[in-house]
Design a protein around this motif. Structure first.
Motif, short mmCIF file in Angstrom:
data_model
loop_
_atom_site.label_atom_id
_atom_site.label_comp_id
_atom_site.label_asym_id
_atom_site.label_seq_id
_atom_site.Cartn_x
_atom_site.Cartn_y
_atom_site.Cartn_z
N ARG A 1 20.44 -20.60 42.68
CA ARG A 1 21.80 -20.41 43.18
C ARG A 1 22.05 -19.00 43.68
O ARG A 1 22.97 -18.75 44.47
N ASP B 1 21.88 -15.60 45.77
CA ASP B 1 21.54 -15.30 47.15
C ASP B 1 20.35 -14.35 47.20
O ASP B 1 19.98 -13.72 46.21
N GLN B 2 19.76 -14.22 48.37
CA GLN B 2 18.52 -13.46 48.51
C GLN B 2 18.71 -11.97 48.29
O GLN B 2 17.76 -11.25 47.97
N THR C 1 20.40 -10.69 45.89
CA THR C 1 20.50 -10.45 44.45
C THR C 1 19.12 -10.15 43.88
O THR C 1 18.15 -10.85 44.16
N ARG D 1 10.95 -17.19 44.01
CA ARG D 1 11.58 -15.87 44.01
C ARG D 1 10.74 -14.92 43.17
O ARG D 1 10.18 -15.30 42.15
#
Length: 1002
Positions: A947, A949-950, A952, A971
């Protein structure tokens, strides 16, 4: 002897046939092996009865099919939820039907009318989590809410801490649907006495008619003999059948019947608005008697609860890490008892006004912070929600806190639930203590002072005949006192085996005959959970005890130090027996424990189930060599050694440590598997593998090699192994950093050294930038880099682990002797020095190294709070999403992670409320554990990462945690050291926007 063998052989054949029939006709689990049956032989009482078998149905239709088969085979049936009964309600020698795994849905919800219909296996906390979004809750808030099922609560007529406001389970049950012993389905709810307009079968109507006639016939006797206290849950609720209660709710006859009258399929509940505001007053007393006498006056202020915490519980709580700060904030000086008074009106101003009135009332009663111990006391006001929750958690854990005594004698539940009218509470408890002293013991007391129902437990060792006799005598004398005060000997936890035999004295022979009539009318063949409420055995029949007269522990040579635990058979036995079966490990949310149970919902895969299996194994009840058997390995297979139980189990059951002992026994008996060798000996061959990294990593690039590794080494083909690299971290030959800087030692663990040297490089940069002189000591013996032995421990290779720790201690001890901090990046490795090291060595050098071992973040925060840390930090982003390593949480080392990240300017830190990541070292790489590994990760960790975003930052200190996050979400997660190093780079690139942080912000 030959006849016994023949009889056992015949019984085994019958069991096999029954198991086969059940397996053919239902799709749920059918468990007839000795290990599974043993896990269901106990509940939270001191009894143990081995069931014939266990069924875990997938649907209610399957549960009813199992009931029909049992009836057809002439077997007893015992329904079971969380298995937390304290009186032996959920143990029997027939078929156990566990409804907790699958039969746990909300079937309907009427928000406007505040009602819902649920299946009996739904857990109270889970129900309330789902209701909360609608502003509703079910308020029968038992202390075991994290694992107690609604069906079990209905069976016991549970009450909870706030029954003063909300009443008992009976008061909040609108109707029930159930199967009778003959399989007929019926709805139990409000009916008129003439049964007009009741839609039911002729059989059900006849049953209702007979019950109403009994109620009319015995109305005067019921009115005369039933105790006039709210906390009366003993016997059958015949008062629900009398004309004075018309219209009569037939469900209230099933409530409190302990599964002896019908098999519940649905329960309709009355719901209440959630509590939005609270204020607590912790009333302190220098005298226990004065506290008990004050309760009758405090309830006049209309609180929703007045809960007792006595001196013993306070002292034990101070020794439990998770409760120590709560007691420190709420308890002043050294009270003999405190009463926690809770106000929860809708308007907080009203609660605060009541809190003020409470302080005034305590003064009017003569209490003050004086030197007079008898009248010493006062009120500590608690309005901060987090502390209120902490106090509630501590009180809810009262049973387990009391059971955390590390001695063979434990507080025993049998006069646990006596309830007396409040004006008599002080005299009753004083006389009860005299009874305890008369029989050579003392007792613990806590819980519901507002209702005159204290959880009272004398300390006894039920392995000893003299203590069993004392228990019997105490029970008879205590129950006689309760009758004298017109109270009830069952005030919350029901009758079970403990109290059922005393009903004649409490209710009289006539009403006991009525109880028998009810049982025979509902269950003429005595199929449903016999031996409870009526036809009960003697409560002190040692043949039914967990520790029978022939209970013996087989000799076991342990490899770790268990001297902190009691036990005539040695400390390991005492550690195993600390599990009291109360089931805190079955919670589904909050904390970490128990990640495997959360994924599978199997009793086998929960800490309690493993501890029970170990106890049965070491006492010879599972056959020879059970400890090193394949069945034991299956029992422990999904234990990820997260150490959550070590921290979160109030009795301190440390399954990770126990697993090392079992694995060591297995290695001694069976030798090593190839997988164990590959995992355990990693530190020994990692250096060689790194020199030939492309070859060592070939397995990851070859489908064929992946399949071969899975077949011969048990390593899943679906998972890439961490890649070896040729540029491993090579520590500098001399200390780095300012010559006059404070000294620190940086522990370069195997995982970061071989696989992710960037973390060590980053940590070195941060420490030097902070002005520290960093040592990376060379091994005193040999040339191989230092290692904590973690991988060896995970394979049961205790001698090899000790050899590694010996080398490490020899190298680090000179620094520890000078007070130099030893800093580590990998939580599982660094915290080995605070845990397992002291289970292998007790010498001064080992103690010194352990005492000076700190995680990277613990050290930085300690320095920051002391004003010694000066780091020029720059912004690296707006948000960091953080996952805590299980061992960090177990040792209270996770909060510093959050604090350190908040040193970075502008960085919002959000913690993922997660259990174990599921990788857990080598666990996630196993072919047989890969699926369970992902199931654990999918509970909360991976969905939260996906959930985000990139932009973060995803942060995780654990090597295995980072790999799980990468494999499951694509990630990349960063160690805190790398985030700080990035922040240093940003500050250097933009010096005008950097800031020096010397204390954690937020």
């Amino acid at each position: 002897m030959a006849a016994d063998v023949a009889e056992k052989s015949i019984k085994s054949a019958q069991n096999s046939g029954l198991a086969g029939r059940l397996a053919r006709e239902i799709t749920g689990d059918v468990l007839f092996d000795a290990f599974s049956r043993g896990r269901y032989a106990t509940d939270a009482s001191f009894y143990q009865i081995m069931p014939l078998g266990v069924v875990v149905p997938r649907s209610m239709d399957e549960a009813l099919r199992a009931l029909a088969i049992a009836r057809d085979e002439g077997l007893k049936v015992t329904p079971r939820g969380g298995g937390t009964s304290q009186c032996g309600q959920t143990v029997n020698d027939g078929l156990v039907i566990d409804v907790s795994k699958h039969l746990n849905r909300i079937l309907s919800l009427d928000i406007e009318n505040r009602t819902c219909v649920v299946e009996p296996g739904i857990v109270l906390d889970d129900l309330n989590r789902q209701l909360k979004k609608h502003g509703l809750w079910f308020p029968v808030d038992v202390s075991t809410a994290s694992r107690a099922t609604i069906g079990g609560m209905a069976g016991n007529n549970s009450c909870g801490g706030r029954s003063l406001r909300y009443g008992t389970m009976r008061d909040n049950t609108l109707s029930m649907e159930a199967a009778l012993a003959d399989g007929a389905l019926a709805r139990f709810g409000d009916v008129p006495r003439d049964l007009s307009d009741v839609k039911a079968s002729a059989t059900t109507l006849a049953l209702f008619r007979d019950m109403l006639d009994l109620g009319a016939r015995e109305a005067d006797e019921i009115a005369d003999r039933f105790p006039k206290v709210q906390r009366r849950v003993g016997g059958y609720n015949l008062d629900a059948l009398t004309p004075r209660n018309a219209p009569n709710n037939m469900a209230h006859l099933l409530v409190g019947s302990e599964g002896t009258l019908a098999f519940t399929t649905k329960v309709e509940l009355k719901l209440w608005p959630v509590i939005r505001n609270k204020a607590l007053g912790v009333c302190h007393f220098g005298s226990f008697y004065e506290a008990m006498d004050a309760a009758q006056h405090l309830v006049k202020l209309k609180p929703i609860a007045v809960e007792l915490v006595d001196r013993t519980m306070i002292a034990l709580g101070r020794d439990i890490a998770m409760f120590r700060p709560i007691i420190g904030a709420a308890i002043r000086d050294d009270p003999d008892a405190v009463l926690v008074v809770e106000f929860a009106e809708e308007d907080q101003a009203t609660n605060l006004q009541r809190l003020k009135q409470l302080t005034e009332l305590m003064g009017d009663l003569g209490f003050g912070w004086t030197n007079d111990k008898r009248k010493w006391g006062g009120v500590v006001e608690i309005t901060e929600p987090a502390l209120q929750s902490g106090i509630a958690d501590f009180r809810a854990a009262g049973l387990n806190v009391m059971m955390s005594m590390k001695q063979e004698g434990k507080p025993v539940s049998f006069v646990e639930d006596c309830a007396v009218p409040l004006p008599h509470l002080a005299d009753y408890t004083a006389r009860l203590n005299e009874v305890f002293a008369k029989h050579g013991t003392s007792g613990t007391m806590y819980a519901h002072a507002s209702e005159g129902c204290l959880h009272v437990r004398p300390v006894l060792n039920l392995k000893l005949e003299k203590d069993v006799k004392a228990m019997r005598a105490i029970a008879e004398e205590a129950f006689a006192m309760v009758r004298e005060y017109k109270g009830s000997h069952s005030g919350e936890h029901g009758d079970g085996i403990v109290r059922s035999e005393f009903h004649a004295a409490m209710f009289g022979e006539r009403l006991v005959a009525d109880f028998m009539e009810v049982k025979r009318r509902f269950d003429p063949e005595n199929v449903l959970n016999p031996g409870k409420i009526v036809d009960a055995p003697r409560m002190d029949d040692r043949a039914l005890f967990r520790y029978r007269p022939d209970y013996r522990i087989t000799e076991l040579k342990t490899r770790l130090d268990w001297s902190a635990w009691p036990g005539a058979g040695g400390g390991f036995q005492g550690a195993v027996e600390m599990c009291n079966n109360n089931g805190a490990c079955r919670k589904l949310e909050g904390g970490v424990m128990c990640p495997s149970y959360r994924a599978t919902r199997n009793e086998k895969d929960v800490t309690r189930g493993r501890a029970n299996t170990l106890r049965l194994a070491i006492s010879g009840q599972l056959g020879p060599d059970a400890l090193s058997s394949d069945e034991m390995m299956e029992t422990l297979k999904l234990c990820v050694s997260c150490k959550a139980c070590r921290h979160e189990c109030p009795t301190g059951v440390d399954m990770a440590k126990m697993k090392i002992e079992v694995l060591a026994a297995r290695v001694a008996s069976r030798g090593l598997t190839l997988r164990d060798r590959l995992v355990g000996y990693l530190p020994r061959y990692a250096g060689i593998a790194s020199r030939f990294a492309p070859l060592a990593n070939l397995r990851n690039r070859s489908a064929l090699l992946r399949k071969l590794f899975e077949r011969f080494a048990g390593i899943s083909a679906r998972r890439a192994l961490p890649a070896f690299r040729s540029d491993v971290f090579a520590p500098p030959t001399e200390a780095v950093g300012p010559v006059d800087g404070c000294e620190v030692v940086l522990f370069a663990d195997t995982f970061n050294r071989i696989y992710e040297r960037e973390n060590l490089d980053a940590a070195l940069r941060v420490l030097v930038a902070g002005g520290y002189r960093v040592h990376l000591p060379k091994p005193v013996s040999g040339t191989r880099p230092l290692c904590c032995g973690r991988t060896f421990l995970s394979a049961g290779l205790v001698d090899e682990a000790k050899a590694e720790l010996d080398r490490l201690v020899a190298s680090f001890a000179p620094f520890a002797a000078r007070g130099v901090p030893i800093i580590g990046l990998e939580p599982s490795c660094l915290l080995t020095l605070r845990d397992e090291l002291l289970s292998l060595r007790k010498d001064d050098d080992a103690k010194a190294v352990s005492a000076h071992a700190l995680t990277f973040e613990e050290f930085l925060i300690r320095e920051a709070e002391a004003g010694r840390l000066q780091l020029p930090l720059g912004a690296v982003g707006e948000k960091a999403l953080v996952h805590g390593h299980c061992h960090q949480k177990s040792f209270g080392a996770f909060k510093p992670v959050e604090q350190v990240l908040r040193l970075v300017p502008g960085l919002k830190v959000e913690t993922i409320e997660s259990s174990c990541c599921g990788m857990a070292g080598a666990f996630g790489y196993g072919a047989d554990t890969y699926d369970a590994s992902l199931e654990m990760a999918e509970l909360s960790l991976l969905p939260a990462v996906r959930r985000a975003d990139q932009a973060t930052l995803v942060v995780a200190d654990g090597t295995s945690c980072r790999h799980q996050i990468h494999d499951g979400s694509a990630r990349d997660a960063l160690h805190v050291a790398r985030v700080l190093a990035m922040s240093l780079d940003r500050a250097k690139a933009n010096p005008t926007t950097s800031s020096h942080k010397d204390i954690p912000n937020g």
